[in-house]
Structures are given as C-alpha cells and as structure tokens.
Design an enzyme around this catalytic site. Structure first.
Site, PDB file in Angstrom:
ATOM      1  N   HIS A  24      -2.490   3.278  11.912  1.00  0.00           N
ATOM      2  CA  HIS A  24      -1.049   3.312  11.643  1.00  0.00           C
ATOM      3  C   HIS A  24      -0.326   2.394  12.618  1.00  0.00           C
ATOM      4  CE1 HIS A  24      -1.260   7.354   9.517  1.00  0.00           C
ATOM      5  NE2 HIS A  24      -2.327   7.477  10.300  1.00  0.00           N
TER       6      HIS A  24
ATOM      7  N   GLU B 246      -2.441   5.579  15.971  1.00  0.00           N
ATOM      8  CA  GLU B 246      -1.186   4.835  15.893  1.00  0.00           C
ATOM      9  C   GLU B 246      -1.201   3.689  16.903  1.00  0.00           C
ATOM     10  OE1 GLU B 246       1.478   5.370  13.941  1.00  0.00           O
ATOM     11  OE2 GLU B 246       1.377   7.490  13.303  1.00  0.00           O
TER      12      GLU B 246
ATOM     13  N   ASP C 242       2.157   0.708   6.640  1.00  0.00           N
ATOM     14  CA  ASP C 242       1.609   0.436   7.963  1.00  0.00           C
ATOM     15  C   ASP C 242       0.082   0.400   7.926  1.00  0.00           C
ATOM     16  OD1 ASP C 242       1.963   3.330   7.518  1.00  0.00           O
ATOM     17  OD2 ASP C 242       1.234   3.590   9.558  1.00  0.00           O
TER      18      ASP C 242
ATOM     19  N   HIS D 269      -3.068   2.983   6.832  1.00  0.00           N
ATOM     20  CA  HIS D 269      -2.306   4.042   6.154  1.00  0.00           C
ATOM     21  C   HIS D 269      -1.877   3.587   4.758  1.00  0.00           C
ATOM     22  CE1 HIS D 269       1.010   7.363   6.724  1.00  0.00           C
ATOM     23  NE2 HIS D 269       0.085   7.696   5.848  1.00  0.00           N
TER      24      HIS D 269
HETATM   25 ZN   LIG Z   1       1.296   5.685   9.137  1.00  0.00          ZN
END
Ligand SMILES: [Zn+2]
Length: 181
Positions: A42, A124, A170, A160
């Site tokens: 992400h 992330e 993303d 994602h």
């Molecule tokens: Zn995401």
C-alpha cells in the site's frame, strides 16, 4: 533505520526486531487453519501528499483528530491498520503482529479468494502518487519481504489496487515494481 538494523527473522511474538511496535486495536485473529500466502503493498500519506507527521499513526490507533485537517474529518472514524509502515527515511513501524489479521485490504479479492485480510500481510509505504518512493524504502522493503518469505508460504506480492480494482489505486504510479519482483 537501515535494513541491516532490522532483525533477520520475526521474533516469537511475530514482531520484527528493530521496528517500532505501536499496537493498533484494529486487528483480530486470523481464521483457523488459514496461512499467510499474500503480501499487499500500500501507499499512504496523511495529510495527503505530506510526509513525516503523526497522521498515519493516529489513524491506525483511532486517535485521528477530525478537526486537525479537513481531510481527516472524512476518515477519522475508520478502523484500519496495516502490519507495517515504512517511512520515507526507511524507519519501520509495526502496528499488528504478523500472526494477527490487520484491517488493511477491505473489500478485496485475489485469485478468486475474497477477504484478503484473512491470508495476507499489509505493508504501507509512506508515499503518494506524485513523488517517487525513496531508495531507503525499497531497501527496507526488500529486507522485509525476504523475512516474510522465509517465515510464511508467500505465493505473491501484489498492490492494493490489484485486489481492490476500481476502489483503490495504491501503491500508485510511482511505485517501481521491478524492485520487488
Ligand atoms: Zn491501500
């Protein structure tokens, strides 16, 4: 934080040594008998396009102030998390132990399987659609992927956007997939 300062394997609590552990309440147990087979990449920045603040940490720990920024008013109520966040300088924060189910993918599908949170790890990267990711982030990400691959029967690393098409984009156009595949 560089990759050499991070542990070469997860500890007995499924945490990465060298990462700062900031426990998120936004997680629960994985379904029984389900193994971790997918890694989801992400990108996030809070406020959007700004780096280095505490917005992401606040979001993942349900402490985001809806009055601190106009964008926060629309997302402060969300109960979300990811296992890891890689900051622009390569520092790693872990919000959920890898053996727990983090709430990062939402409505999602991969290889015909729904609820990707059940069987995935969410990573992330602090980033956005307008700025290239930092070299330090790729270096640490490569290390983290290696650790996870030797711990779990990982089949694929996806974005994602791939598991939630039309809903998410993303990690976005700036992410260099040749660095991880
Ligand atoms: Zn995401």
């Amino acid at each position: 934080m560089s990759a050499t300062e991070l542990g070469a394997e997860l500890d007995t609590n499924a945490l990465l040594p060298g990462a700062q552990f900031i426990p998120s309440p936004n997680c629960d147990a994985r379904p029984p008998g389900v193994s971790v087979e997918l890694i989801v990449i992400h990108a996030i920045s809070l406020p959007p396009g700004e780096f280095g603040g505490d917005g992401i940490e606040c979001l993942f720990t349900n402490r985001l102030d809806p009055e601190a920024h106009s964008y926060y008013a629309g997302i402060h109520h969300l109960h979300v998390s990811a296992h890891f966040l890689i900051r622009r300088n390569g520092e790693v924060e872990q919000y959920v132990a890898c053996d727990r189910r983090a709430w990062h993918a939402g409505l999602s599908q991969w290889n015909g399987r729904e609820r990707c949170n059940d069987f995935s790890i969410g990573i992330e990267l602090e980033g956005c659609d307008e700025s290239p990711f930092e070299e330090a982030q790729y270096v640490v990400l490569a290390h983290l992927l290696q650790v996870l691959r030797q711990t779990y029967p990982i089949i694929a690393v996806v974005g994602h956007a791939e598991i939630a098409p039309g809903r998410k984009n993303d990690p976005g156009p700036c992410f260099d997939w040749s660095r991880v595949r």
